[in-house]
Design an enzyme around this catalytic site. Structure first.
Site, mmCIF file in Angstrom:
data_model
loop_
_atom_site.group_PDB
_atom_site.id
_atom_site.type_symbol
_atom_site.label_atom_id
_atom_site.label_comp_id
_atom_site.label_asym_id
_atom_site.label_seq_id
_atom_site.Cartn_x
_atom_site.Cartn_y
_atom_site.Cartn_z
ATOM 1 N N CYS A 2 31.177 67.907 45.692
ATOM 2 C CA CYS A 2 32.406 68.391 45.054
ATOM 3 C C CYS A 2 33.575 68.173 45.999
ATOM 4 O O CYS A 2 33.396 67.806 47.153
ATOM 5 C CB CYS A 2 32.249 69.880 44.767
ATOM 6 S SG CYS A 2 30.752 70.238 43.850
ATOM 7 N N ARG A 27 35.017 62.585 44.221
ATOM 8 C CA ARG A 27 33.839 63.293 44.736
ATOM 9 C C ARG A 27 33.072 64.002 43.622
ATOM 10 O O ARG A 27 31.920 64.388 43.825
ATOM 11 C CB ARG A 27 34.254 64.326 45.784
ATOM 12 C CG ARG A 27 35.029 63.743 46.975
ATOM 13 C CD ARG A 27 35.471 64.850 47.920
ATOM 14 N NE ARG A 27 34.319 65.484 48.512
ATOM 15 C CZ ARG A 27 33.739 65.060 49.639
ATOM 16 N NH1 ARG A 27 34.216 63.994 50.245
ATOM 17 N NH2 ARG A 27 32.679 65.656 50.117
ATOM 18 N N TRP A 77 30.917 68.410 40.973
ATOM 19 C CA TRP A 77 29.851 67.489 40.581
ATOM 20 C C TRP A 77 28.622 68.374 40.453
ATOM 21 O O TRP A 77 28.062 68.844 41.444
ATOM 22 C CB TRP A 77 29.632 66.426 41.658
ATOM 23 C CG TRP A 77 28.834 65.261 41.178
ATOM 24 C CD1 TRP A 77 29.301 64.107 40.619
ATOM 25 C CD2 TRP A 77 27.402 65.098 41.223
ATOM 26 N NE1 TRP A 77 28.255 63.263 40.314
ATOM 27 C CE2 TRP A 77 27.079 63.846 40.663
ATOM 28 C CE3 TRP A 77 26.350 65.918 41.667
ATOM 29 C CZ2 TRP A 77 25.765 63.384 40.557
ATOM 30 C CZ3 TRP A 77 25.044 65.462 41.548
ATOM 31 C CH2 TRP A 77 24.770 64.197 41.003
ATOM 32 N N ASN A 103 31.089 73.368 48.352
ATOM 33 C CA ASN A 103 30.553 72.011 48.184
ATOM 34 C C ASN A 103 29.233 71.974 48.956
ATOM 35 O O ASN A 103 29.213 72.186 50.159
ATOM 36 C CB ASN A 103 31.534 70.978 48.766
ATOM 37 C CG ASN A 103 30.884 69.594 48.852
ATOM 38 O OD1 ASN A 103 30.021 69.258 48.059
ATOM 39 N ND2 ASN A 103 31.272 68.831 49.865
ATOM 40 N N GLY A 104 28.140 71.743 48.258
ATOM 41 C CA GLY A 104 26.831 71.732 48.934
ATOM 42 C C GLY A 104 25.786 72.363 48.034
ATOM 43 O O GLY A 104 26.024 72.587 46.849
ATOM 44 N N GLU A 484 23.786 43.400 44.675
ATOM 45 C CA GLU A 484 25.088 44.077 44.648
ATOM 46 C C GLU A 484 25.839 43.800 43.339
ATOM 47 O O GLU A 484 26.453 44.686 42.760
ATOM 48 C CB GLU A 484 25.931 43.662 45.862
ATOM 49 C CG GLU A 484 27.292 44.294 45.973
ATOM 50 C CD GLU A 484 27.295 45.817 45.964
ATOM 51 O OE1 GLU A 484 28.375 46.393 45.714
ATOM 52 O OE2 GLU A 484 26.228 46.435 46.134
ATOM 53 N N LYS A 488 27.100 46.728 40.788
ATOM 54 C CA LYS A 488 28.494 46.896 40.351
ATOM 55 C C LYS A 488 28.567 47.006 38.827
ATOM 56 O O LYS A 488 29.236 47.860 38.277
ATOM 57 C CB LYS A 488 29.358 45.719 40.845
ATOM 58 C CG LYS A 488 29.647 45.785 42.337
ATOM 59 C CD LYS A 488 30.711 46.741 42.695
ATOM 60 C CE LYS A 488 30.359 48.052 43.381
ATOM 61 N NZ LYS A 488 29.289 48.254 44.237
ATOM 62 N N GLU A 491 27.115 50.367 37.674
ATOM 63 C CA GLU A 491 27.941 51.530 38.037
ATOM 64 C C GLU A 491 29.107 51.750 37.065
ATOM 65 O O GLU A 491 29.378 52.864 36.651
ATOM 66 C CB GLU A 491 28.520 51.342 39.442
ATOM 67 C CG GLU A 491 27.573 51.597 40.590
ATOM 68 C CD GLU A 491 28.230 51.294 41.931
ATOM 69 O OE1 GLU A 491 28.226 52.176 42.815
ATOM 70 O OE2 GLU A 491 28.743 50.173 42.101
ATOM 71 N N HIS A 507 7.196 36.382 38.296
ATOM 72 C CA HIS A 507 6.106 37.345 38.498
ATOM 73 C C HIS A 507 6.307 38.608 37.668
ATOM 74 O O HIS A 507 5.889 39.698 38.068
ATOM 75 C CB HIS A 507 5.995 37.684 39.990
ATOM 76 C CG HIS A 507 5.853 36.446 40.828
ATOM 77 N ND1 HIS A 507 4.736 35.651 40.808
ATOM 78 C CD2 HIS A 507 6.742 35.855 41.665
ATOM 79 C CE1 HIS A 507 4.916 34.619 41.618
ATOM 80 N NE2 HIS A 507 6.121 34.707 42.139
ATOM 81 N N LYS A 606 31.613 59.506 44.801
ATOM 82 C CA LYS A 606 31.893 58.550 45.872
ATOM 83 C C LYS A 606 30.974 58.733 47.070
ATOM 84 O O LYS A 606 30.524 57.765 47.691
ATOM 85 C CB LYS A 606 33.353 58.686 46.306
ATOM 86 C CG LYS A 606 33.806 57.671 47.340
ATOM 87 C CD LYS A 606 33.839 56.290 46.744
ATOM 88 C CE LYS A 606 34.110 55.180 47.716
ATOM 89 N NZ LYS A 606 33.778 53.874 47.195
HETATM 90 C C1 BG6 Z 1 27.297 56.397 46.233
HETATM 91 C C2 BG6 Z 1 28.573 55.631 45.900
HETATM 92 O O1 BG6 Z 1 27.447 57.735 45.924
HETATM 93 O O2 BG6 Z 1 27.004 56.272 47.635
HETATM 94 C C3 BG6 Z 1 28.341 54.170 46.253
HETATM 95 O O3 BG6 Z 1 28.851 55.773 44.505
HETATM 96 C C4 BG6 Z 1 27.977 54.052 47.730
HETATM 97 O O4 BG6 Z 1 29.507 53.431 45.984
HETATM 98 C C5 BG6 Z 1 26.807 54.945 48.112
HETATM 99 O O5 BG6 Z 1 27.651 52.720 48.012
HETATM 100 C C6 BG6 Z 1 26.669 55.037 49.629
HETATM 101 O O6 BG6 Z 1 27.826 55.644 50.145
HETATM 102 P P1 BG6 Z 1 28.282 55.481 51.670
HETATM 103 O O7 BG6 Z 1 29.552 56.255 51.742
HETATM 104 O O8 BG6 Z 1 27.198 56.077 52.511
HETATM 105 O O9 BG6 Z 1 28.479 54.026 51.931
#
Ligand code: BG6
Length: 611
Positions: A2, A27, A77, A103-104, A484, A488, A491, A507, A606
């Site tokens: 959060c 967050r 969150w 937050n936690g 990657e 993307k 996500e 396979h 994030k």
């Molecule tokens: C996720 C993010 O929560 O954490 C991703 O949405 C990110 O974008 C991943 O790659 C790892 O985060 P960090 O800050 O450890 O690079």
């Protein structure tokens, strides 16, 4: 994960708090709330959904009397309890004396809750966090700090909290254990938050709390104690990010802005770090003497998400260029696997935020087992950076969009510079070092060339934006790039996408191919291209539409498909960088065509500061 904010001072409190949680919205964004100490009582306003909903509600309810000097706010969150108004923070005790944002995760909350209910406490939410104000009430005997400290001594788990009390107007208490807390020191005002995004508009002077710290905050001073109520001192740091960096700057989304910032962010990551004369890299933050570098006989990279994919490319660099055995570990797996490490093992954490709980725990585990530790982070002063006490900052500036873009390419550029430095301390000649250091200098220009092709990429994206499933395939350095690219797309567009090593298709996964499943094949003109072309033929034989990445000038690729993402010619070492930028743009334009909330995709955050 959060976002929490607290303010005490003379500004319009609601403005500071709402701006603060809006900046922290990446967050968590499933509900939000604010508590203002007004005329000796708390006024609490909560709303489900984005912060914008709360801003509207506060507007309807009025920003309150000018006398308000203190307030706290939260954007959530959800971990315990669905995103409802009752579960939104702040939470209060039964007598509304204390308001708390958290937050936690409190692991022993149900034991504490049952004990408090037996004592007559009434709980209004399903959250773990609500036990905190009730515990403080239990211990309160006119000493705000002692009551908070005694309450925290009962708690198992992680927390970053800010507490306000109606008996102590103008004062806030903040504390951390496992979740980040930073205090912005202003002129007769203090702003405390989960990270500096909420603070940069007001002051560049900050204090980072360590685990176990409890801060008593008044408008003109901060006193810090440890969890045993003993005073401790913490230094101040200066933030070098300016406000423009946390605004959209005319772009529709932070993600598009951050994709376009990559030539500049990589220039920042490389600036002053290439010694072209000696063909090596200068990474003073690593704080390793030549003999330390030579002593490293194994590297373990620990990371999550996009950082993990950057780590996979790092593995190829360290093994191929420096000849050092390298393993890439999903951080959560590493920490519980009882890993084997040695004193000459370098455990390298990669984390944009520097707060990802699993990556932090993995590096603590390696440290406990005697490994050398270091980190590649973006956020200066973050927990992982302070835990490792050595490493490389990527200087990419604030990355606000949840899907990571510019941090990835800067992480890869830094890994390549680390490999150059390690290679020069072993088997690289000066000449070889000079060639690679000159190549690294080219990266920003190569990426700009891909960005200049955005219109072409948007056209291809629109064509395939209706697909339900996507495959991404690649070989060698382009295999992590395929992973990657798939991440993307997943996500931000909610399309089911899988990345595979091109040879792995046969396979199993090839069973899923049909005309409705486009395959993005990374077939740049580097090692592995011919084999990838055979894989493309296998996909076409199953009538799957194919989109390829191809090296500019490699006209033959047009025979394979109409949809070509052209990539400037590079060596195999640099190939993943411009290629991933093309895949970032492909995902962005597909998500845009589908009308997705690109900067705040559902269910994501994030940085994941809990397990
Ligand atoms: C996720 C993010 O929560 O954490 C991703 O949405 C990110 O974008 C991943 O790659 C790892 O985060 P960090 O800050 O450890 O690079």
């Amino acid at each position: 994960m959060c976002g929490i904010v607290g303010y005490t001072g003379n500004r319009q409190v609601t403005e500071v708090l709402l701006q603060g949680i809006r900046r922290l919205e990446y967050r968590g964004y499933d509900s939000a709330g604010i508590a203002l100490l007004e005329d000796g009582n708390f006024r609490v306003i909560k709303s489900v959904g984005k912060v914008a909903g709360l801003v509207e509600k506060v507007g309807q309810n009025g920003h309150g009397s000018p006398g308000i000097k203190t307030g706290i706010a939260h954007t959530r969150w959800a971990t315990h309890g669905a995103p409802t108004e009752a579960n939104a923070h702040p939470h209060l005790d039964s007598q509304n004396n204390f308001a708390v944002v958290h937050n936690g995760i409190i692991e022993n909350y149900s034991v504490l809750r049952d004990r408090l209910i037996k004592k007559g406490h009434k709980f209004l939410s399903e959250t773990d966090s609500e036990v905190i104000p009730h515990l403080i009430q239990e211990f309160y005997q006119n000493d705000f700090a002692s009551a908070v400290i005694q309450a925290l001594q009962q708690i198992e788990g992680t927390y970053g909290i800010v507490v306000s009390s109606k008996n102590h107007p103008g004062q806030l208490i903040a504390a951390r254990k496992g979740s980040p807390i930073v205090i912005g020191v202003g002129e007769n005002e203090m702003i405390v938050a989960s990270d500096i995004m909420a603070i940069v508009s007001y002051t560049a002077k900050v204090i980072y709390l360590n685990d176990g710290d409890v801060a008593l905050i008044n408008p003109n001073n901060v006193e810090i104690r440890n969890i045993h109520n003993v005073p401790v001192s913490r230094g101040t740091s200066t933030i070098d990010w300016d406000i423009r960096l946390v605004e959209k700057g005319g772009f529709e989304h932070f993600m598009l802005k951050e994709i376009h910032e990559q030539p500049e962010s990589i220039t920042n990551a490389v600036r002053g770090r290439l010694d072209h004369a000696n063909g090596t890299a200068i990474l003073s933050g690593l704080n390793m003497q030549p003999q330390d570098l030579v002593a490293i006989d194994r590297i373990i990279i620990a990371a999550c998400g996009t950082s993990l994919h950057a780590g996979m490319i790092g593995k190829y660099y360290f093994e191929e260029l420096a000849g050092i055995l390298t393993e890439v570990e999903q951080a959560a797996e590493f920490r519980y696997r009882n890993p084997i490490v040695g004193v000459n093992t370098l455990a390298l954490a990669i984390s944009q935020s520097g707060e990802t709980a699993d990556t932090l725990a993995a590096i603590k585990e390696a440290k406990m087992k005697g490994a050398q530790v270091a980190a590649i982070c973006n956020v200066v002063g973050s927990t992982i950076a302070r835990e490792t006490e050595r490493g490389v900052y990527i200087h990419a500036g604030p990355e606000i969009s949840v899907a990571s873009t510019k941090a990835f390419t800067s992480q890869v550029a830094v890994l390549l510079m680390m490999a150059l430095k390690l290679a020069r301390s072993r088997r690289f000649t000066q000449q070889e070092g000079i060639i690679l250091s000159n190549e690294i200098e080219m990266i920003p220009e190569l990426i700009q060339k891909v960005i200049d092709r955005s219109k072409e990429i948007e056209k291809i994206a629109k064509k395939w934006s209706g697909a339900k499933d996507f495959f991404f395939i690649g070989r060698g350095y382009l295999y992590p790039a395929a992973l990657e690219g798939a991440l993307k797309l997943k996500e931000i567009s909610y399309i089911h996408a899988e990345g595979y090593h091109a040879a792995e298709l046969k396979h199993g996964p090839i069973a899923l191919l049909d005309p409705s499943v486009p395959v993005v094949a990374l077939a740049n003109d580097v090692l592995g291209k011919d084999k990838t072309i055979s894989n493309i033929q296998e996909c076409k034989a199953r009538k799957s539409p194919v989109i390829v990445t191809a090296t500019e000038g490699d006209e033959g690729m047009k025979q394979l498909t109409d949809d070509v993402l052209w990539i400037p010619r590079t060596s195999k070492y640099l190939a993943p960088l411009p290629t991933v930028v093309a895949l970032q743009l492909l995902a962005y334009y597909i998500a845009k065509e589908r009308g997705c909330p690109i900067d705040h995709p559902r269910n994501l955050a994030k940085s994941v500061t809990v397990e």
